[in-house]
Design an enzyme around this catalytic site. Structure first.
Site, mmCIF file in Angstrom:
data_model
loop_
_atom_site.group_PDB
_atom_site.id
_atom_site.type_symbol
_atom_site.label_atom_id
_atom_site.label_comp_id
_atom_site.label_asym_id
_atom_site.label_seq_id
_atom_site.Cartn_x
_atom_site.Cartn_y
_atom_site.Cartn_z
ATOM 1 N N ASP A 34 17.190 1.255 -6.356
ATOM 2 C CA ASP A 34 15.693 1.577 -6.251
ATOM 3 C C ASP A 34 15.538 2.478 -7.530
ATOM 4 O O ASP A 34 16.268 3.353 -8.048
ATOM 5 C CB ASP A 34 16.041 2.560 -4.944
ATOM 6 C CG ASP A 34 14.508 2.814 -4.602
ATOM 7 O OD1 ASP A 34 14.262 2.482 -3.322
ATOM 8 O OD2 ASP A 34 13.575 3.463 -5.400
ATOM 9 N N LEU A 82 13.460 -5.521 -0.868
ATOM 10 C CA LEU A 82 12.607 -4.709 -0.206
ATOM 11 C C LEU A 82 11.795 -3.993 -1.215
ATOM 12 O O LEU A 82 10.521 -3.521 -1.103
ATOM 13 C CB LEU A 82 12.916 -3.744 0.878
ATOM 14 C CG LEU A 82 13.690 -4.364 2.054
ATOM 15 C CD1 LEU A 82 15.099 -3.803 2.096
ATOM 16 C CD2 LEU A 82 12.916 -3.729 3.455
ATOM 17 N N SER A 86 3.845 -0.954 -2.361
ATOM 18 C CA SER A 86 3.463 -1.265 -0.861
ATOM 19 C C SER A 86 2.150 -0.827 -0.250
ATOM 20 O O SER A 86 1.896 -1.079 0.994
ATOM 21 C CB SER A 86 4.565 -0.923 0.216
ATOM 22 O OG SER A 86 4.560 0.488 0.132
ATOM 23 N N THR A 130 5.333 -9.669 4.188
ATOM 24 C CA THR A 130 4.507 -8.952 5.081
ATOM 25 C C THR A 130 3.465 -9.810 5.515
ATOM 26 O O THR A 130 3.060 -10.958 4.991
ATOM 27 C CB THR A 130 3.388 -7.864 3.991
ATOM 28 O OG1 THR A 130 2.343 -7.485 4.969
ATOM 29 C CG2 THR A 130 2.942 -8.410 2.809
ATOM 30 N N ASP A 131 2.730 -9.670 6.970
ATOM 31 C CA ASP A 131 1.941 -10.529 7.350
ATOM 32 C C ASP A 131 0.572 -10.535 6.560
ATOM 33 O O ASP A 131 -0.236 -11.689 6.813
ATOM 34 C CB ASP A 131 1.637 -9.978 8.751
ATOM 35 C CG ASP A 131 0.917 -8.773 9.044
ATOM 36 O OD1 ASP A 131 0.903 -8.063 8.039
ATOM 37 O OD2 ASP A 131 0.586 -8.512 10.155
ATOM 38 N N GLU A 132 0.445 -9.512 5.666
ATOM 39 C CA GLU A 132 -1.062 -9.442 5.060
ATOM 40 C C GLU A 132 -1.252 -10.672 4.000
ATOM 41 O O GLU A 132 -2.267 -11.141 3.711
ATOM 42 C CB GLU A 132 -1.150 -8.274 4.237
ATOM 43 C CG GLU A 132 -0.815 -6.920 5.199
ATOM 44 C CD GLU A 132 -1.094 -5.880 4.691
ATOM 45 O OE1 GLU A 132 -2.048 -5.762 3.629
ATOM 46 O OE2 GLU A 132 -0.483 -4.689 5.181
ATOM 47 N N TYR A 155 -2.441 -6.028 -3.219
ATOM 48 C CA TYR A 155 -1.240 -5.846 -2.711
ATOM 49 C C TYR A 155 -0.700 -7.236 -2.033
ATOM 50 O O TYR A 155 0.232 -7.711 -2.619
ATOM 51 C CB TYR A 155 -1.167 -4.833 -1.579
ATOM 52 C CG TYR A 155 0.078 -4.971 -0.619
ATOM 53 C CD1 TYR A 155 1.286 -4.772 -1.203
ATOM 54 C CD2 TYR A 155 -0.196 -5.019 0.557
ATOM 55 C CE1 TYR A 155 2.478 -4.614 -0.439
ATOM 56 C CE2 TYR A 155 0.878 -5.114 1.455
ATOM 57 C CZ TYR A 155 2.221 -4.825 0.989
ATOM 58 O OH TYR A 155 3.396 -4.996 1.672
ATOM 59 N N LYS A 159 2.265 -9.841 -2.937
ATOM 60 C CA LYS A 159 3.461 -10.442 -2.192
ATOM 61 C C LYS A 159 3.525 -11.744 -1.764
ATOM 62 O O LYS A 159 4.307 -12.379 -1.894
ATOM 63 C CB LYS A 159 3.228 -9.541 -0.749
ATOM 64 C CG LYS A 159 3.491 -7.960 -0.952
ATOM 65 C CD LYS A 159 4.743 -7.780 -1.121
ATOM 66 C CE LYS A 159 5.978 -8.067 -0.128
ATOM 67 N NZ LYS A 159 7.260 -7.550 -0.753
ATOM 68 N N PRO A 210 -9.497 10.872 8.035
ATOM 69 C CA PRO A 210 -10.210 10.156 7.374
ATOM 70 C C PRO A 210 -10.354 8.598 7.977
ATOM 71 O O PRO A 210 -9.291 7.773 7.395
ATOM 72 C CB PRO A 210 -10.194 9.876 5.779
ATOM 73 C CG PRO A 210 -8.516 10.598 5.721
ATOM 74 C CD PRO A 210 -8.269 11.322 7.026
ATOM 75 N N ARG A 219 -4.577 -3.358 13.908
ATOM 76 C CA ARG A 219 -3.291 -3.747 13.123
ATOM 77 C C ARG A 219 -2.194 -3.919 14.463
ATOM 78 O O ARG A 219 -2.749 -3.359 15.398
ATOM 79 C CB ARG A 219 -3.129 -2.451 12.194
ATOM 80 C CG ARG A 219 -3.776 -2.360 10.824
ATOM 81 C CD ARG A 219 -3.503 -3.550 9.971
ATOM 82 N NE ARG A 219 -4.439 -3.394 8.808
ATOM 83 C CZ ARG A 219 -5.506 -3.903 8.614
ATOM 84 N NH1 ARG A 219 -6.248 -4.495 9.390
ATOM 85 N NH2 ARG A 219 -6.447 -3.672 7.324
ATOM 86 N N GLY A 288 -12.960 -4.766 0.693
ATOM 87 C CA GLY A 288 -12.098 -6.062 1.009
ATOM 88 C C GLY A 288 -11.472 -5.638 2.315
ATOM 89 O O GLY A 288 -10.209 -6.575 2.664
#
Ligand code: NAD
Ligand code: TYD
Length: 349
Positions: A34, A82, A86, A130-132, A155, A159, A210, A219, A288
């Site tokens: 890391d 990993l 992120s 990620t599912d994004e 991001y 990925k 916020p 989500r 976005g």
């Protein structure tokens, strides 16, 4: 004896994966690599730092000679990757560092594994994603492993690129790989830039909460230890070259989740009912902003028998309790550049 390189082990999900593997598999040697960016913190791993099968290496996955040297020195049998930048909001501020870490860093690791392993048997490169990468859903439907990639933030685009590189190394060089794409995680040790820990921290300090836009983005939330358990199952039983979606069929609108947090925390902090919710402040929407994520985790359940262990409300209680009893951890991780980031992101938004 297996030597496993886990990258990004000092981050949120990584520290749960490292703890699980170090404790559950004493015969494995776990190497946590890391760079200790703002998001990485060795305090997250206090519980295992003295374990005989745990080793920490500070270093950057984009540093090719260093990474090649590590593979030569240690002869890793497997990688669980990993390490990444992120956070979507930071990717909007500084996309290039996401391309560098997430795309170049993954390419450097893949290449090092390919050089080191050749055609040897019993190796595995496990890429955590990620599912994004699938983009944004409308009111209905789910992301499956067949959903075409349609990333929309810097991001998720970085990925998605890294996922494609993993797949390319499998098809071109037969590198033994497996990929998982998971929904939003929550739990202990999450850096207070992401929705839940940010809101929990702000509720504790009676600061504005916020909520982006109208708070109607959705989500799909999963307890971080259930993600770590899924990674364990896929690492040991996943089919080479396959992708597995991980999620808990647990969709929430942002505003509803913030209200739930406020309710639980009013109770725990001895505040009058409704007091914390007064802090909710609607702010300018994220550029976005993906509308809805929802994962279909049927394949993982049917083929490998994994299912989430925890009900969401129980997980939220545990998470809130953890933050309430770890104020020193919050103070430490927010003592560096956090204030500057926070002001840039939220003041006058
Ligand atoms: P995080 O930001 O908490 O941790 C990332 C870790 O990577 C940190 O410890 C950081 O120091 C390290 N790192 C960053 N750049 C590095 C570099 N160049 N070299 C070495 N280490 C570096 O992230 P997270 O939320 O724990 O996510 C971990 C992985 O899981 C990421 O790949 C992310 O895309 C993926 N993921 C996250 C979620 C989520 O909800 N958080 C969901 C699905 C998938
Ligand atoms: P986040 O935790 O950043 O995860 P991701 O964007 O990767 O899904 O954000 C979760 C949702 O919460 C997302 O729709 C954006 C929203 N959000 C807010 O409304 N306010 C905030 O301060 C943050 C950080 C997120």
């Amino acid at each position: 004896m297996k030597k496993i390189l886990i990258t990004g082990g000092a981050g949120f999900i990584g520290c749960h994966v490292v703890r699980l593997f170090v404790n559950k598999y004493p015969a494995y040697q776990i190497y946590n690599l890391d760079a200790l960016t703002y998001a990485g913190n060795l305090e997250n791993l206090k519980e295992v730092e003295q374990s005989a099968n745990y080793h920490f290496i500070k270093g950057d996955i984009t540093d090719e000679p260093f990474i090649n040297g590590l593979f030569t020195e240690h002869g890793f049998d497997a990688v669980i990757h990993l390490a990444a930048e992120s956070h979507v909001d930071r990717s909007i501020l500084d996309p290039l560092s996401f391309v560098n870490t997430n795309v170049m860093g993954t390419a450097v690791l893949l290449n090092a594994a390919k050089r080191s392993w050749g055609n040897a048997e019993g190796k595995l490169f496990y890429h955590v994603s990620t599912d994004e990468v699938y983009g944004s859903l409308g009111e209905t439907g789910f992301f499956t492993e067949e959903t075409p990639y349609d990333p929309r933030s810097p991001y998720s685009a970085s990925k998605a690129s890294s996922d494609h590189l993993v797949s390319a190394y499998h098809h071109t060089y037969q590198l033994p790989v497996v990929v998982s794409n998971c929904s939003n995680n929550y739990g202990s040790f999450q850096f207070p830039e992401k929705l839940l820990p940010l809101m929990i921290n702000n509720i504790i300090h009676s600061k504005p909460l916020p909520v982006y836009g109208k708070g109607d983005n959705v989500r799909d939330w999963l307890w971080v230890d259930d993600h770590a358990r899924a990674i364990d199952v896929i690492f040991h039983q996943g089919k080479l070259g396959e992708t597995y979606n991980i999620g808990g069929f647990n969709e929430w609108k942002n505003l509803d989740i913030v209200h739930l947090l406020c309710e639980i925390m009013d109770d725990k902090l001895g505040r009058e009912k409704g007091e914390s919710a007064k802090l909710i402040t609607f702010v300018k929407d994220r550029a976005g902003h993906d509308k809805r994520y929802a994962i279909d985790a049927t394949k993982l359940n049917k083929e490998l028998g994994w299912e989430p262990s925890l009900q969401f409300k129980e997980g939220m209680e545990k998470t809130i309790d953890w933050y309430l009893s770890n104020s020193e951890w919050i103070a430490n991780v927010t003592s560096g550049s956090y204030k500057q980031y926070y002001n840039q992101q939220y003041v006058n938004r």
